[in-house]
Design a protein around this motif. Structure first.
Motif, mmCIF file in Angstrom:
data_model
loop_
_atom_site.group_PDB
_atom_site.id
_atom_site.type_symbol
_atom_site.label_atom_id
_atom_site.label_comp_id
_atom_site.label_asym_id
_atom_site.label_seq_id
_atom_site.Cartn_x
_atom_site.Cartn_y
_atom_site.Cartn_z
ATOM 1 N N TRP A 208 39.064 52.761 40.175
ATOM 2 C CA TRP A 208 37.975 54.049 39.456
ATOM 3 C C TRP A 208 37.243 55.208 40.074
ATOM 4 O O TRP A 208 36.777 55.540 38.468
ATOM 5 C CB TRP A 208 36.693 52.418 40.238
ATOM 6 C CG TRP A 208 36.872 51.308 39.558
ATOM 7 C CD1 TRP A 208 37.727 50.063 39.785
ATOM 8 C CD2 TRP A 208 36.995 50.935 37.767
ATOM 9 N NE1 TRP A 208 38.116 49.057 38.558
ATOM 10 C CE2 TRP A 208 37.545 49.656 37.685
ATOM 11 C CE3 TRP A 208 36.516 51.465 36.662
ATOM 12 C CZ2 TRP A 208 36.897 49.146 36.114
ATOM 13 C CZ3 TRP A 208 36.423 51.131 35.466
ATOM 14 C CH2 TRP A 208 36.612 49.609 35.449
ATOM 15 N N GLU A 210 39.102 57.571 40.655
ATOM 16 C CA GLU A 210 39.485 58.778 39.607
ATOM 17 C C GLU A 210 39.283 58.104 38.160
ATOM 18 O O GLU A 210 39.552 59.390 37.271
ATOM 19 C CB GLU A 210 41.021 58.291 39.690
ATOM 20 C CG GLU A 210 41.512 58.324 41.071
ATOM 21 C CD GLU A 210 43.375 58.281 41.915
ATOM 22 O OE1 GLU A 210 43.385 57.460 40.984
ATOM 23 O OE2 GLU A 210 43.453 57.849 43.093
ATOM 24 N N TRP A 211 39.345 57.307 37.643
ATOM 25 C CA TRP A 211 39.016 56.857 36.169
ATOM 26 C C TRP A 211 37.560 57.328 35.797
ATOM 27 O O TRP A 211 37.112 58.505 34.879
ATOM 28 C CB TRP A 211 39.243 56.093 35.511
ATOM 29 C CG TRP A 211 38.649 55.377 34.357
ATOM 30 C CD1 TRP A 211 40.091 55.430 33.041
ATOM 31 C CD2 TRP A 211 37.523 54.439 33.655
ATOM 32 N NE1 TRP A 211 39.138 55.380 32.091
ATOM 33 C CE2 TRP A 211 37.477 55.229 32.395
ATOM 34 C CE3 TRP A 211 36.129 54.716 33.517
ATOM 35 C CZ2 TRP A 211 37.517 54.721 31.367
ATOM 36 C CZ3 TRP A 211 35.298 54.983 32.683
ATOM 37 C CH2 TRP A 211 36.116 54.283 31.419
ATOM 38 N N HIS A 214 37.147 61.679 34.590
ATOM 39 C CA HIS A 214 37.324 62.174 33.735
ATOM 40 C C HIS A 214 36.487 62.262 33.106
ATOM 41 O O HIS A 214 36.000 63.040 31.574
ATOM 42 C CB HIS A 214 38.770 61.607 33.105
ATOM 43 C CG HIS A 214 39.786 61.125 33.514
ATOM 44 N ND1 HIS A 214 40.129 60.410 34.668
ATOM 45 C CD2 HIS A 214 40.864 62.509 33.111
ATOM 46 C CE1 HIS A 214 41.807 61.073 34.893
ATOM 47 N NE2 HIS A 214 41.861 61.790 34.207
ATOM 48 N N LYS A 233 35.618 49.854 29.402
ATOM 49 C CA LYS A 233 36.920 50.037 30.285
ATOM 50 C C LYS A 233 37.006 48.482 30.618
ATOM 51 O O LYS A 233 38.422 48.216 30.405
ATOM 52 C CB LYS A 233 36.817 51.085 31.355
ATOM 53 C CG LYS A 233 38.487 51.249 32.226
ATOM 54 C CD LYS A 233 39.359 51.419 30.542
ATOM 55 C CE LYS A 233 40.568 52.262 31.994
ATOM 56 N NZ LYS A 233 41.776 52.380 30.509
ATOM 57 N N TYR A 283 37.426 60.429 26.941
ATOM 58 C CA TYR A 283 38.623 59.541 27.180
ATOM 59 C C TYR A 283 39.143 58.993 26.571
ATOM 60 O O TYR A 283 39.397 58.260 26.021
ATOM 61 C CB TYR A 283 37.612 57.837 27.502
ATOM 62 C CG TYR A 283 36.665 58.420 29.184
ATOM 63 C CD1 TYR A 283 38.262 57.357 30.303
ATOM 64 C CD2 TYR A 283 35.543 58.474 29.036
ATOM 65 C CE1 TYR A 283 37.422 58.445 31.314
ATOM 66 C CE2 TYR A 283 35.295 58.543 30.641
ATOM 67 C CZ TYR A 283 36.065 58.050 31.399
ATOM 68 O OH TYR A 283 35.120 58.353 32.616
ATOM 69 N N GLU A 286 42.740 56.244 26.637
ATOM 70 C CA GLU A 286 41.708 54.910 25.316
ATOM 71 C C GLU A 286 41.944 54.823 24.014
ATOM 72 O O GLU A 286 42.678 54.277 23.268
ATOM 73 C CB GLU A 286 40.210 54.627 25.993
ATOM 74 C CG GLU A 286 40.353 54.532 27.453
ATOM 75 C CD GLU A 286 40.697 55.268 28.793
ATOM 76 O OE1 GLU A 286 41.215 55.031 29.787
ATOM 77 O OE2 GLU A 286 40.622 56.177 28.511
#
Length: 600
Positions: A208, A210-211, A214, A233, A283, A286
Motif C-alpha cells: 500500500w 508503494e501504491w 504513485h 483499488k 494510476y 489500473e
C-alpha cells in the motif's frame, strides 16, 4: 445484530473483501471472489448466518463492546482497532494480504497494557449462511468443509467447538502478539501453506505504501482523495482489471424497504468513471488493465453491449432471492445476481467512450482494438440513439426517452469525432458531425422545459433528474448557458433535502412510478457531489466548497461512504463502500483544488 452500515471497515486483497464492525466482528466475507458465496453473512441476517468476532471477552448476555479507537495504518487497508478495558488495553490488526496463493484474512492480537482476557468466536456458514460445514482437525489445524469449499483456521492458541462455533479463549500481555488466519482452498486440493502473519503484514504495508506513492494529487483534500483511491483499488479485481461497484449485496437504499441490489459486478458506467478518476490521479496501470478487461468483455459485439458484467467478463448474472436471510434490519428481499444486466441503457456508450477518450488523451498506449470498438459503438448508436431506454438509474418501469441517455449518446459521438480528427482513427466524419448536431438539437427541443427554464428527466415529463447535472460537465452545453444555470437551480429547489443533499429523482408525484418500485430512498451521494461540481463551474465556488465539506463530514470515521444518505435517520444507506460515491468525491476535490475554492 449487524451494526449500522457506517460502523463497518473495509479490508480486502483486490480479489474479495471483508467488512469488520466496530466491535471486532467480521460480518461479511465472500470467498474466494467478490461475487462468491458468503461464508460470513451475518450482515444480512443474524449470527446464525456466519460471523467472526475477535475482541475482549465479555459476558454472554451483554453486547460486545465497540472499540474505543480504530484507524487504518497510514495510507493502507490495514485496520487497527483498540479497546480500553478495566484490565488493560489491547489492539487487533485486521488485513487481507494481496494474494500470491490462498486468500487469507489475518487478525493479530497485540497486548498494549495490562493483561486482557480475549475471545475469538468463529462461526463459518457456507452458501450465504445456509450450509453448516463439517469442522474438524487435520494435523493440528482446524478446517471447515462444505462441498467445493474449505476454510482453514491457523492459530497458536487452543481452540474448541461449542454450539457449532469455534472458540479460542486466551489472555494477552503487553508486547505479546497472537495471530489468527483463515485461508480458503478448494476442498479437493491439498491444505494451503501455513501462513506467515507477521511477514504478510509487512508485505501488505509495503504494497500500500508503494501504491499510494504513485498518487499525483497533493492538494488540500489529500486525505479524503487518497482514502477514496485506496477504496477504489480495493474494489478492483486484480486478475482481470474488472472493478466492482461495491463488495456487498442487498444493503438497502431504504431501511426496511425493497430497494436491495447486488453490486458485486462490474458496471461499465461505474468502472468507466472510476477509470477516469484513477487516470487523473496518476494510476495508468489500473486504467490499462480496465481497458483490456473491457475489450475482452465486449468481445467485438457492441450490438449486445451489457450495462454490467461479472468481474471476469461473465455475461449471465441471473437474479435470485435468498429467502432464508431476513435482510439487513429486515430489509427484504436479499438478492444475488442482477436482473438489470440486459437492460438497454444508452448512456453507457457515452461513459465507455469518454473513458477511452480520456485514456487516449492522457497518453495511455494506443490500442487499435480500442479504437475499433469505439467506432463500432457509434455505428450502433447511429440507429439506436433515438430509442427509449431504462436510463442511468436502471428503472424497472417502462422505457422512456431519458434526457441524460441522449446527452451521453451525444458524448459518445463527440469523443469519437475527436478521435478521428486527431488522426488516430478513420470514420465518416461529416456524417457523424451531422449525427452529433441531430442529437443535440433533439435534446434541446424535446428535453427542455422553456417555461421553467430547466431540462427534464425525460421527453414530455415535468419531473427533474439529478443526472441532468452532468450536462455542463460533459461539455454538452457551457456552464454559463442560461438553461444549465436554470437546471441547476431547479434541482436545488425540487430535488434537494433540507441539508442540501440531492435526490436522484422524485419517488412521489407525477412520475412516481418511473422506477417501477415501492418506497423511497435516501439522498444519492454521487448526485450531491455533482451539484458541488456544477456550483463551482458556474462561479458559486464558496457554496460548492461548503456543500463538498458537508459531504466529507458524512464519511464514517475511516473515510468510507455508502451509496446514499438517509436525511431522516441521519445515517448511511445502500451498498458499502460504494465506488460511485468515492469517484465523484475525488473529481470534486480536484475541481475545487484547481479553482482555489477551499478553506484554510
Amino acid at each position: 445484530m449487524a451494526g449500522r452500515i457506517e460502523d463497518y471497515a473495509l479490508i480486502g486483497d483486490m480479489q474479495t473483501a471483508a467488512l469488520v464492525c466496530r466491535d471486532g466482528t467480521a460480518d461479511w466475507l465472500c470467498l474466494p471472489r467478490f461475487d462468491s458465496h458468503a461464508i460470513f453473512a451475518g450482515l444480512l441476517g443474524t449470527e446464525e448466518h456466519g460471523f467472526w468476532r475477535l475482541g475482549p471477552a465479555h459476558a454472554a448476555e451483554s453486547k460486545p463492546p465497540a472499540a474505543d479507537r480504530r484507524r487504518y495504518r497510514g495510507d493502507s487497508l490495514i485496520l487497527e482497532s483498540e479497546w480500553d478495558t478495566p484490565r488493560g488495553t489491547v489492539r487487533v490488526t485486521d488485513f487481507m494480504p494481496p494474494r500470491d496463493g490462498a486468500p487469507q484474512l489475518i487478525r493479530i492480537v497485540e497486548g498494549v497494557s495490562g493483561r486482557v482476557p480475549m475471545r475469538s468466536a468463529l462461526r463459518m456458514r457456507f452458501s450465504y449462511g445456509r450450509v453448516v460445514p463439517w469442522v474438524h482437525k487435520v494435523d493440528g489445524r482446524t478446517v471447515a468443509v462444505a462441498g467445493p469449499d474449505s476454510v482453514w483456521l491457523d492459530t497458536s492458541t487452543e481452540t474448541y467447538g461449542k454450539d457449532l462455533t469455534t472458540y479460542s479463549d486466551f489472555t494477552v500481555s503487553p508486547g505479546e502478539r497472537i495471530a489468527f488466519t483463515i485461508s480458503w482452498q478448494p476442498s479437493h486440493h491439498q491444505p494451503p501453506a501455513l501462513p506467515d502473519p507477521e511477514g504478510s503484514l509487512e508485505a501488505t504495508a509495503d504494497f500500500w505504501r508503494e501504491w499510494v506513492e504513485h498518487c499525483t494529487y497533493h492538494g488540500p483534500y489529500r486525505e479524503a482523495v487518497v482514502r477514496s483511491l485506496i477504496t477504489l483499488k480495493a474494489l478492483t479485481y486484480a486478475p482481470t482489471g474488472g472493478i466492482v461497484a461495491a463488495p456487498t449485496t442487498s444493503l438497502p437504499e431504504e431501511i426496511g424497504g425493497v430497494r436491495n441490489w447486488d453490486y458485486r459486478y462490474t458496471w461499465l458506467r461505474d468502472a468507466a468513471i472510476t477509470l477516469s478518476s484513477l487516470l487523473r490521479t496518476g494510476y495508468r496501470e489500473e486504467a490499462r488493465a480496465w481497458r483490456e478487461w473491457l475489450l475482452r468483455a465486449v468481445a467485438g459485439d457492441p450490438e449486445n453491449l451489457q450495462i454490467m458484467y461479472g468481474i471476469a467478463g461473465e455475461r449471465e448474472l441471473g437474479e435470485a432471492e435468498l429467502d432464508w436471510l431476513p435482510g439487513y434490519e429486515n430489509s427484504t428481499p436479499v438478492r444475488v445476481g442482477n436482473g438489470a444486466a440486459h437492460q438497454l441503457q444508452l448512456d453507457v456508450y457515452g461513459e465507455v467512450t469518454e473513458a477511452l477518450h480520456l485514456a487516449h488523451m492522457t497518453g495511455l498506449a494506443r490500442s487499435d482494438y480500442a479504437s475499433l470498438l469505439q467506432l463500432k459503438l457509434i455505428r450502433y448508436l447511429e440507429t439506436h440513439w433515438d430509442q427509449p431506454d431504462e436510463g442511468i438509474w436502471e428503472v424497472r418501469g417502462p422505457r422512456r426517452h431519458f434526457v441524460h441517455s441522449k446527452v451521453m449518446a451525444w458524448v459518445a459521438v463527440d469523443r469519437t469525432i475527436k478521435l478521428i480528427e486527431s488522426g488516430d482513427a478513420d470514420g465518416p466524419l461529416q456524417r457523424w458531425r451531422e449525427l452529433r448536431d441531430d442529437i443535440h438539437r433533439d435534446v434541446c427541443e424535446k428535453g427542455y422545459d422553456k417555461e421553467r427554464n430547466t431540462f427534464t428527466q425525460s421527453y414530455g415529463s415535468k419531473e427533474l433528474d439529478a443526472s441532468l447535472l452532468l450536462i455542463p460537465q460533459m461539455g454538452f452545453l457551457p456552464p454559463d448557458d442560461k438553461r444549465v444555470i436554470g437546471t441547476i437551480e431547479a434541482i436545488q429547489r425540487e430535488l434537494s433535502t433540507e441539508d442540501g443533499f440531492v435526490l436522484r429523482y422524485p419517488t412521489a408525484g407525477e412520475d412516481a412510478g418511473v422506477d417501477g418500485l415501492e418506497g423511497d430512498e435516501g439522498a444519492f451521494l454521487a448526485c450531491s457531489f455533482w451539484l458541488a461540481d456544477d456550483l463551482a463551474m458556474i462561479g458559486r465556488v464558496d457554496e460548492a466548497r461548503k456543500l463538498f465539506e458537508k459531504l466529507l463530514a458524512l464519511r464514517n470515521d475511516l473515510g468510507l461512504l455508502a451509496e446514499e444518505w438517509d436525511p431522516r435517520l441521519q445515517r448511511q444507506v445502500g451498498n458499502f463502500p460504494q465506488a460511485f460515491s468515492h469517484v465523484p468525491l475525488i473529481d470534486t476535490a480536484l475541481r475545487l483544488t484547481a479553482s482555489g475554492a477551499y478553506g484554510g
